[in-house]
Scaffold this active site. Structure first.
Site, PDB file in Angstrom:
ATOM      1  N   LYS A   1      -7.343 -11.178  -9.426  1.00 38.09           N
ATOM      2  CA  LYS A   1      -8.697 -11.382  -8.322  1.00 38.09           C
ATOM      3  C   LYS A   1      -9.537 -10.382  -8.627  1.00 38.09           C
ATOM      4  CE  LYS A   1      -8.312 -10.614  -3.369  1.00 38.09           C
ATOM      5  NZ  LYS A   1      -7.738 -10.754  -2.092  1.00 38.09           N
TER       6      LYS A   1
ATOM      7  N   LYS B   1     -12.616  -4.536  -6.529  1.00 42.93           N
ATOM      8  CA  LYS B   1     -13.321  -3.215  -6.558  1.00 42.93           C
ATOM      9  C   LYS B   1     -12.125  -2.359  -7.304  1.00 42.93           C
ATOM     10  CE  LYS B   1     -17.017  -0.554  -5.850  1.00 42.93           C
ATOM     11  NZ  LYS B   1     -18.089  -0.817  -6.298  1.00 42.93           N
TER      12      LYS B   1
ATOM     13  N   LYS C   1       0.761  -1.259   0.117  1.00 38.09           N
ATOM     14  CA  LYS C   1       0.010   0.039   0.014  1.00 38.09           C
ATOM     15  C   LYS C   1       0.844   1.226   0.029  1.00 38.09           C
ATOM     16  CE  LYS C   1      -4.372  -1.552   2.011  1.00 38.09           C
ATOM     17  NZ  LYS C   1      -5.390  -1.515   2.970  1.00 38.09           N
TER      18      LYS C   1
HETATM   19  P1  AMP Z   1     -11.437  -6.755   0.487  1.00 38.33           P
HETATM   20  O1  AMP Z   1     -12.687  -6.397  -0.410  1.00 38.33           O
HETATM   21  O2  AMP Z   1     -10.206  -7.199  -0.385  1.00 38.33           O
HETATM   22  O3  AMP Z   1     -11.224  -5.897   1.678  1.00 38.33           O
HETATM   23  O4  AMP Z   1     -11.824  -8.156   0.932  1.00 38.33           O
HETATM   24  C1  AMP Z   1     -12.685  -8.706   1.771  1.00 38.33           C
HETATM   25  C2  AMP Z   1     -12.760 -10.115   2.082  1.00 38.33           C
HETATM   26  O5  AMP Z   1     -13.261 -10.557   0.841  1.00 38.33           O
HETATM   27  C3  AMP Z   1     -11.652 -10.811   2.576  1.00 38.33           C
HETATM   28  O6  AMP Z   1     -11.959 -11.716   3.369  1.00 38.33           O
HETATM   29  C4  AMP Z   1     -11.043 -11.297   1.158  1.00 38.33           C
HETATM   30  O7  AMP Z   1     -10.100 -12.365   1.392  1.00 38.33           O
HETATM   31  C5  AMP Z   1     -12.238 -11.696   0.426  1.00 38.33           C
HETATM   32  N1  AMP Z   1     -12.120 -11.491  -0.922  1.00 38.33           N
HETATM   33  C6  AMP Z   1     -11.749 -10.341  -1.717  1.00 38.33           C
HETATM   34  N2  AMP Z   1     -11.581 -10.502  -2.943  1.00 38.33           N
HETATM   35  C7  AMP Z   1     -11.914 -11.856  -3.146  1.00 38.33           C
HETATM   36  C8  AMP Z   1     -11.865 -12.585  -4.366  1.00 38.33           C
HETATM   37  N3  AMP Z   1     -11.632 -12.152  -5.481  1.00 38.33           N
HETATM   38  N4  AMP Z   1     -12.014 -13.972  -4.176  1.00 38.33           N
HETATM   39  C9  AMP Z   1     -12.356 -14.467  -3.196  1.00 38.33           C
HETATM   40  N5  AMP Z   1     -12.412 -13.797  -1.903  1.00 38.33           N
HETATM   41  C10 AMP Z   1     -12.209 -12.516  -1.857  1.00 38.33           C
END
Ligand code: AMP
Ligand code: TRP
Length: 326
Positions: A193, A196, A112
C-alpha cells in the site's frame, strides 16, 4: 444534517493514496453532512516523531486539505486537535470506562507495538480511547474511515455504551463508520500500500519533475525484463495507476501495448506521469500559494478551533454534570 467527524494524522505530506482513499471522500461528504475534520496531532505523539517538524507538518496538511477542496469554514469545520484541550480531557474520562482487554485486542496496537517495540507507551494503547473522545465530543454519528480503522470505531461504540450504562444516561450516540469504497493505492514498489513509512509514495504536491523521476524507476511487471518481452498488465501497478488517472482509451492503449510489447514501460509511464501531474496541478498551485501566504490557513484553523471548542465545552459541561464532579 447529521454530524460527521473524521481525523487525519499529520505524519507526513499527504500522498495520492491519502487523496484517493480519504481526502476526496471528505470533500464530497461536506455537502451531505455537518462535517468536522481534525488534524489529529495528539495521536501522532504516540510514535517516535521529530518535534522540530511537527508544526510545519500540521500547517502543511491544513494547506493541502484546503487546496484539495475542503471548504472550511464555509462548508465544514477544520481544526487542529491539540487546539481543543477537551479532547484530552474527555479521553481521560473515557479511560476510566474502557476495559483494558478491549484495548489489548486492537490489531493496530498489536502491530504498532511490534514495529515500535522500543516505545510501547501508554498512549499507544489508549490511542483508540482518544479517537472515541474525538468523535463523541461532537456527538459525531458518522465517521468516514479506511477499512483499517473500523475496529477503532467499534471501540468508540463500546466506549459510548459503557459510559451511558455506567452513568444511566443516553448521552452519547453510538457512531457508525462509513467505509469508503476501497481505493487502495499501491506504492511505487508495486507491492505494498502506498505509505509514507514505506517511502513508496507520490505526494499530492510533488513537483512535476519529481513525479516523473519517481515513476521512471517505479516497479512494473517483474516478468517483463526487456522492451521486446510481452508483459501482463494485471501484474503491473503502473497499469493499476492508469485505471485511476487515465482515460478509457489510454487505459486500453496501455494494456494492449503491454500485452503485445507494442509499447515500452517508459512510454506507458510517461503518459501516466503527465496525467498525474495534470490532475494535481491546480491543487499543487493552490497549496503552494496557501503555504506561502500563511494567513488564510491560520485564519481557517483559528476559526475552526473556536467553533470546535464551543461545541466541546458544551459537551464537557454536560459530562461533568453526569459524572458528578464538583
Ligand atoms: P494514514 O496516512 O495511513 O494515516 O492514512 C490517512 C487516510 O488515508 C486513511 O483514511 C487511509 O485509509 C487513507 N490511505 C492511506 N494510504 C492509502 C492508500 N495507499 N490507498 C488508499 N487510501 C489510503
Ligand atoms: N486513527 C485514525 C487514522 O489513523 C485517525 C483518527 C484520529 C480518526 N481520530 C479520529 C479518524 C476520529 C476518524 C475519527 O486514520
Amino acid at each position: 444534517m447529521k454530524r460527521l467527524f473524521s481525523g487525519m494524522q499529520p505524519t507526513g505530506s499527504p500522498h495520492i493514496g491519502n487523496y484517493l482513499g480519504a481526502i476526496e471522500n471528505w470533500v464530497a461528504l461536506q455537502e451531505q453532512f455537518d462535517a468536522i475534520y481534525s488534524i489529529v496531532d495528539l495521536h501522532a505523539l504516540t510514535i517516535e516523531y521529530n518535534p522540530t517538524e511537527m508544526s510545519r507538518r500540521v500547517f502543511e496538511m491544513a494547506a493541502i486539505l484546503l487546496a484539495c477542496g475542503i471548504d472550511a469554514p464555509n462548508r465544514c469545520t477544520l481544526f487542529v486537535q491539540s487546539h481543543v484541550p477537551q479532547h484530552s480531557e474527555l479521553a481521560w474520562i473515557f479511560n476510566t470506562v474502557t476495559p483494558l482487554a478491549e484495548l489489548y485486542r486492537m490489531t493496530q496496537f498489536k502491530s504498532k507495538a511490534e514495529t515500535h517495540e522500543k516505545n510501547v507507551n501508554c498512549g499507544l494503547l489508549a490511542y483508540p480511547v482518544l479517537q472515541a473522545a474525538d468523535i463523541l465530543l461532537y456527538k459525531g454519528e458518522v465517521v468516514p474511515v479506511g477499512e483499517d480503522q473500523v475496529q477503532h470505531i467499534e471501540l468508540a461504540r463500546i466506549v459510548a455504551r459503557k459510559f451511558n450504562n455506567r452513568f444511566g444516561t443516553e448521552y452519547f450516540p453510538e457512531p457508525m463508520e462509513k467505509v469508503s469504497i476501497a481505493k487502495r493505492v499501491r506504492g511505487l514498489d508495486g507491492q505494498a500500500k502506498m505509505s509514507k513509512s514505506l517511502n513508496n509514495q507520490i505526494d499530492v504536491i510533488e513537483s512535476p519533475e519529481s513525479v516523473w523521476e519517481k515513476l521512471r524507476v517505479a516497479v512494473t511487471d517483474p516478468a517483463r525484463i526487456r522492451r521486446k518481452d510481452v508483459g501482463n498488465p494485471d501484474n503491473c501497478n503502473i497499469s493499476s495507476l492508469h485505471e485511476l488517472f487515465s482515460t478509457a482509451e489510454q487505459i486500453e492503449w496501455a494494456k494492449n501495448g503491454c500485452r503485445t510489447a507494442g509499447i515500452g514501460c517508459f512510454e506507458c509511464k510517461r503518459v501516466l506521469a503527465d496525467n498525474i501531474i495534470q490532475r494535481f496541478a491546480p491543487i499543487r498551485e493552490k497549496a503552494l500559494a496557501l503555504l506561502e501566504e500563511k494567513s488564510t490557513v491560520e485564519r481557517v484553523l483559528a476559526q475552526g478551533a473556536e467553533k470546535a471548542r464551543d461545541i466541546a465545552s458544551g459537551t464537557m459541561k454536560d459530562v461533568r454534570g453526569i459524572l458528578g464532579l464538583y
